[in-house]
Design a protein around this motif. Structure first.
Motif, PDB file in Angstrom:
ATOM      1  N   ARG A  46       0.870  -1.179   0.000  1.00  0.00           N
ATOM      2  CA  ARG A  46       0.000   0.000   0.000  1.00  0.00           C
ATOM      3  C   ARG A  46       0.900   1.220   0.000  1.00  0.00           C
ATOM      4  O   ARG A  46       1.926   1.249   0.662  1.00  0.00           O
ATOM      5  CB  ARG A  46      -0.883  -0.012   1.247  1.00  0.00           C
ATOM      6  CG  ARG A  46      -1.767   1.200   1.420  1.00  0.00           C
ATOM      7  CD  ARG A  46      -2.689   1.007   2.622  1.00  0.00           C
ATOM      8  NE  ARG A  46      -2.544   2.121   3.543  1.00  0.00           N
ATOM      9  CZ  ARG A  46      -2.771   2.066   4.835  1.00  0.00           C
ATOM     10  NH1 ARG A  46      -3.142   0.940   5.397  1.00  0.00           N
ATOM     11  NH2 ARG A  46      -2.633   3.126   5.585  1.00  0.00           N
ATOM     12  N   THR A  47       0.505   2.231  -0.744  1.00  0.00           N
ATOM     13  CA  THR A  47       1.217   3.510  -0.742  1.00  0.00           C
ATOM     14  C   THR A  47       0.270   4.558  -0.180  1.00  0.00           C
ATOM     15  O   THR A  47      -0.859   4.700  -0.646  1.00  0.00           O
ATOM     16  CB  THR A  47       1.677   3.891  -2.163  1.00  0.00           C
ATOM     17  OG1 THR A  47       2.539   2.844  -2.654  1.00  0.00           O
ATOM     18  CG2 THR A  47       2.442   5.199  -2.162  1.00  0.00           C
ATOM     19  N   VAL A  48       0.746   5.255   0.839  1.00  0.00           N
ATOM     20  CA  VAL A  48      -0.057   6.247   1.547  1.00  0.00           C
ATOM     21  C   VAL A  48       0.493   7.641   1.249  1.00  0.00           C
ATOM     22  O   VAL A  48       1.657   7.917   1.545  1.00  0.00           O
ATOM     23  CB  VAL A  48      -0.007   5.993   3.070  1.00  0.00           C
ATOM     24  CG1 VAL A  48      -0.854   7.006   3.825  1.00  0.00           C
ATOM     25  CG2 VAL A  48      -0.415   4.571   3.396  1.00  0.00           C
ATOM     26  N   PRO A  49      -0.324   8.520   0.681  1.00  0.00           N
ATOM     27  CA  PRO A  49       0.146   9.887   0.481  1.00  0.00           C
ATOM     28  C   PRO A  49       0.157  10.630   1.827  1.00  0.00           C
ATOM     29  O   PRO A  49      -0.799  10.519   2.598  1.00  0.00           O
ATOM     30  CB  PRO A  49      -0.880  10.495  -0.475  1.00  0.00           C
ATOM     31  CG  PRO A  49      -2.089   9.636  -0.367  1.00  0.00           C
ATOM     32  CD  PRO A  49      -1.652   8.303   0.132  1.00  0.00           C
ATOM     33  N   VAL A  50       1.255  11.318   2.094  1.00  0.00           N
ATOM     34  CA  VAL A  50       1.382  12.137   3.302  1.00  0.00           C
ATOM     35  C   VAL A  50       1.977  13.475   2.888  1.00  0.00           C
ATOM     36  O   VAL A  50       2.491  13.625   1.775  1.00  0.00           O
ATOM     37  CB  VAL A  50       2.278  11.465   4.370  1.00  0.00           C
ATOM     38  CG1 VAL A  50       1.648  10.177   4.891  1.00  0.00           C
ATOM     39  CG2 VAL A  50       3.675  11.185   3.831  1.00  0.00           C
ATOM     40  N   GLN A  51       1.921  14.425   3.795  1.00  0.00           N
ATOM     41  CA  GLN A  51       2.492  15.729   3.478  1.00  0.00           C
ATOM     42  C   GLN A  51       3.979  15.574   3.131  1.00  0.00           C
ATOM     43  O   GLN A  51       4.740  14.987   3.874  1.00  0.00           O
ATOM     44  CB  GLN A  51       2.338  16.683   4.654  1.00  0.00           C
ATOM     45  CG  GLN A  51       2.795  18.080   4.337  1.00  0.00           C
ATOM     46  CD  GLN A  51       2.467  19.055   5.455  1.00  0.00           C
ATOM     47  OE1 GLN A  51       1.831  18.708   6.432  1.00  0.00           O
ATOM     48  NE2 GLN A  51       2.908  20.273   5.290  1.00  0.00           N
ATOM     49  N   GLY A  52       4.353  16.058   1.986  1.00  0.00           N
ATOM     50  CA  GLY A  52       5.744  16.012   1.551  1.00  0.00           C
ATOM     51  C   GLY A  52       6.136  14.778   0.766  1.00  0.00           C
ATOM     52  O   GLY A  52       7.256  14.692   0.278  1.00  0.00           O
ATOM     53  N   GLY A  53       5.256  13.784   0.650  1.00  0.00           N
ATOM     54  CA  GLY A  53       5.641  12.587  -0.091  1.00  0.00           C
ATOM     55  C   GLY A  53       4.680  11.436   0.091  1.00  0.00           C
ATOM     56  O   GLY A  53       3.475  11.621   0.179  1.00  0.00           O
ATOM     57  N   HIS A  54       5.255  10.228   0.177  1.00  0.00           N
ATOM     58  CA  HIS A  54       4.468   8.997   0.287  1.00  0.00           C
ATOM     59  C   HIS A  54       5.179   8.035   1.227  1.00  0.00           C
ATOM     60  O   HIS A  54       6.399   8.067   1.354  1.00  0.00           O
ATOM     61  CB  HIS A  54       4.342   8.307  -1.076  1.00  0.00           C
ATOM     62  CG  HIS A  54       3.623   9.108  -2.083  1.00  0.00           C
ATOM     63  ND1 HIS A  54       4.251  10.059  -2.856  1.00  0.00           N
ATOM     64  CD2 HIS A  54       2.323   9.115  -2.437  1.00  0.00           C
ATOM     65  CE1 HIS A  54       3.364  10.617  -3.658  1.00  0.00           C
ATOM     66  NE2 HIS A  54       2.185  10.061  -3.422  1.00  0.00           N
ATOM     67  N   ILE A  55       4.380   7.153   1.829  1.00  0.00           N
ATOM     68  CA  ILE A  55       4.910   6.045   2.617  1.00  0.00           C
ATOM     69  C   ILE A  55       4.441   4.764   1.942  1.00  0.00           C
ATOM     70  O   ILE A  55       3.263   4.609   1.635  1.00  0.00           O
ATOM     71  CB  ILE A  55       4.401   6.078   4.070  1.00  0.00           C
ATOM     72  CG1 ILE A  55       4.852   7.366   4.750  1.00  0.00           C
ATOM     73  CG2 ILE A  55       4.894   4.848   4.835  1.00  0.00           C
ATOM     74  CD1 ILE A  55       4.222   7.602   6.111  1.00  0.00           C
ATOM     75  N   ARG A  56       5.374   3.850   1.698  1.00  0.00           N
ATOM     76  CA  ARG A  56       5.035   2.553   1.111  1.00  0.00           C
ATOM     77  C   ARG A  56       5.142   1.489   2.200  1.00  0.00           C
ATOM     78  O   ARG A  56       6.142   1.415   2.911  1.00  0.00           O
ATOM     79  CB  ARG A  56       5.967   2.199  -0.036  1.00  0.00           C
ATOM     80  CG  ARG A  56       5.591   0.865  -0.700  1.00  0.00           C
ATOM     81  CD  ARG A  56       6.514   0.510  -1.819  1.00  0.00           C
ATOM     82  NE  ARG A  56       7.841   0.257  -1.258  1.00  0.00           N
ATOM     83  CZ  ARG A  56       8.944   0.222  -1.976  1.00  0.00           C
ATOM     84  NH1 ARG A  56       8.917   0.436  -3.269  1.00  0.00           N
ATOM     85  NH2 ARG A  56      10.097  -0.022  -1.401  1.00  0.00           N
TER      86      ARG A  56
END
Length: 108
Positions: A46-56
């Motif tokens: 899963r890829t989660v959009p967050v402020q400044g980028g993404h977390i995979r």
């Protein structure tokens, strides 16, 4: 997106379908891999959009340690604080799946 690996959760518990499905569901992972194929190691992502980028987030079968691994990678200018809610999800998901978090490795 160029991801950098930042955190690994190593979990002990049975290497069977039930914990895998539980982790996939709890972490809202897109299913990947074939459980019956010994060559497949990644079983969800899963890829989660967050402020400044993404977390995979990736769920990995660890045949060497006989357990499961969840790793987190980031891209862009993702801040460490953005990882905290996802890390709490991982700990809760492990407990719900009947797994024990044995170790957490952080890369700086």
């Amino acid at each position: 997106m160029a991801f950098s690996h930042v955190v690994t959760y190593e979990m002990s518990g049975p290497l069977d379908r039930a914990p895998m499905e539980s982790l996939r569901t709890s972490l809202a992972l897109t299913p990947e891999g074939r459980f019956t194929d010994d060559q497949d190691a990644i079983f969800g992502r899963r890829t989660v959009p967050v402020q400044g980028g993404h977390i995979r987030i990736r769920l990995i079968r660890d045949d060497v340690r006989d357990g499961w691994t969840v790793d987190l990678s980031v891209d862009g200018d993702t801040q460490a604080a953005a990882l905290l809610p996802i890390e709490a999800e991982i700990v809760a998901a492990a407990a719900a799946a009947g797994l024990t978090v044995e170790s957490v490795f952080r890369r700086s």
